[in-house]
Motif scaffolding. Sequence first.
Motif, short mmCIF file in Angstrom:
data_model
loop_
_atom_site.label_atom_id
_atom_site.label_comp_id
_atom_site.label_asym_id
_atom_site.label_seq_id
_atom_site.Cartn_x
_atom_site.Cartn_y
_atom_site.Cartn_z
N PHE A 145 0.83 -1.20 0.00
CA PHE A 145 0.00 0.00 0.00
C PHE A 145 0.87 1.25 0.00
O PHE A 145 0.60 2.22 -0.73
N GLY A 146 1.94 1.23 0.82
CA GLY A 146 2.83 2.38 0.87
C GLY A 146 3.54 2.63 -0.45
O GLY A 146 3.62 3.78 -0.92
N PHE A 147 4.05 1.56 -1.07
CA PHE A 147 4.73 1.72 -2.36
C PHE A 147 3.75 2.16 -3.45
O PHE A 147 4.11 2.95 -4.34
N LEU A 148 2.51 1.68 -3.38
CA LEU A 148 1.51 2.09 -4.37
C LEU A 148 1.21 3.58 -4.25
O LEU A 148 1.14 4.30 -5.26
N ARG A 149 1.05 4.04 -3.00
CA ARG A 149 0.80 5.47 -2.81
C ARG A 149 2.00 6.31 -3.25
O ARG A 149 1.84 7.40 -3.80
N ALA A 150 3.20 5.80 -2.99
CA ALA A 150 4.40 6.53 -3.42
C ALA A 150 4.45 6.62 -4.94
O ALA A 150 4.82 7.65 -5.51
N TRP A 151 4.08 5.53 -5.62
CA TRP A 151 4.12 5.51 -7.09
C TRP A 151 3.08 6.46 -7.69
O TRP A 151 3.32 7.10 -8.71
N ARG A 152 1.93 6.59 -7.00
CA ARG A 152 0.85 7.43 -7.53
C ARG A 152 0.96 8.88 -7.09
O ARG A 152 0.15 9.71 -7.49
N THR A 153 1.94 9.19 -6.25
CA THR A 153 2.10 10.56 -5.75
C THR A 153 3.09 11.32 -6.63
O THR A 153 4.14 10.80 -6.99
N GLU A 154 2.74 12.54 -6.94
CA GLU A 154 3.64 13.38 -7.73
C GLU A 154 4.89 13.69 -6.91
O GLU A 154 4.80 13.98 -5.72
N PRO A 155 6.08 13.67 -7.53
CA PRO A 155 7.33 13.92 -6.80
C PRO A 155 7.38 15.27 -6.11
O PRO A 155 8.02 15.43 -5.09
N THR A 156 6.67 16.25 -6.65
CA THR A 156 6.73 17.60 -6.08
C THR A 156 5.69 17.84 -5.02
O THR A 156 5.67 18.91 -4.42
N THR A 157 4.81 16.86 -4.76
CA THR A 157 3.75 17.05 -3.78
C THR A 157 4.34 17.12 -2.38
O THR A 157 5.13 16.29 -1.98
N GLN A 158 3.92 18.11 -1.58
CA GLN A 158 4.46 18.29 -0.24
C GLN A 158 3.40 18.13 0.83
O GLN A 158 3.57 18.57 1.95
N THR A 159 2.27 17.52 0.51
CA THR A 159 1.20 17.38 1.49
C THR A 159 0.96 15.93 1.80
O THR A 159 1.47 15.05 1.15
#
Length: 237
Positions: free
Chosen positions: A223-237
């Motif tokens: 779940f953590g890796f999936l969220r990391a993959w779907r998160t934009e690199p520049t997102t800070q929230t």
Amino acid sequence: MRMSHYYLALAILLAPALLTTAVLGALHNGDSQLHLEAGLVTAVLCLATNTLFILFMVVTGRVMKAAMRTRPLSPAFLAELNEFFATKRAFPMALFAALSVTATAVLGYGKRIGVPAPVHVVLGLGAVLLNLWTIPVAMRTLKENQGLLDRATRELDRLDRELGPVPEEATEIPWIVGARVRWVIFALTAWAPYLYWGLVVWKGDFSNLSHAFLIGSAILSGFGFLRAWRTEPTTQT
């Protein structure tokens, strides 16, 4: 209620819990189920007490920096806070107090992992003394830190009256790392309990661990890796 009140409430519970656990260990040579249960409760209580203090000190610095970004607050407040961290010994004491109890609890399985029982005894006595010493030092530190915060609050109230309210977005504190990195850290740490029980408690024999433990760790990590993959690199929230 102030933070010192919450800390004092936990400390009042922690002090007798430490002594009770030590006495039970001495009376039953550390082999009783009662000593094990008391030690578990005491370890959790100790971590809660010291973590509360550590987090309050860390958050205080972040809040002060955020206030200085939104208001022309005198840098003297931050300088005083930095000096406070540099000269006060309560912060490292609380950190080592929490670590000492954690190490003592882990070495309570000394017979299983090949550690001599006297090591657990010596470390346990040291943890009790260190935590009892930390409590009054941390209380004094909290009261002094609260005095600094009170002065900063009064100054901020004065500035608010003169300059008007601060926009809500201006008060947001940015993360040091982005959301993608945080999710990767979450995914990796999801394996920590499984690896601890397999490598430390069962000395590398993972066959003693439940398959549900493995599946649960894998699901959380995935779940953590999936969220990391779907998160934009520049997102800070």
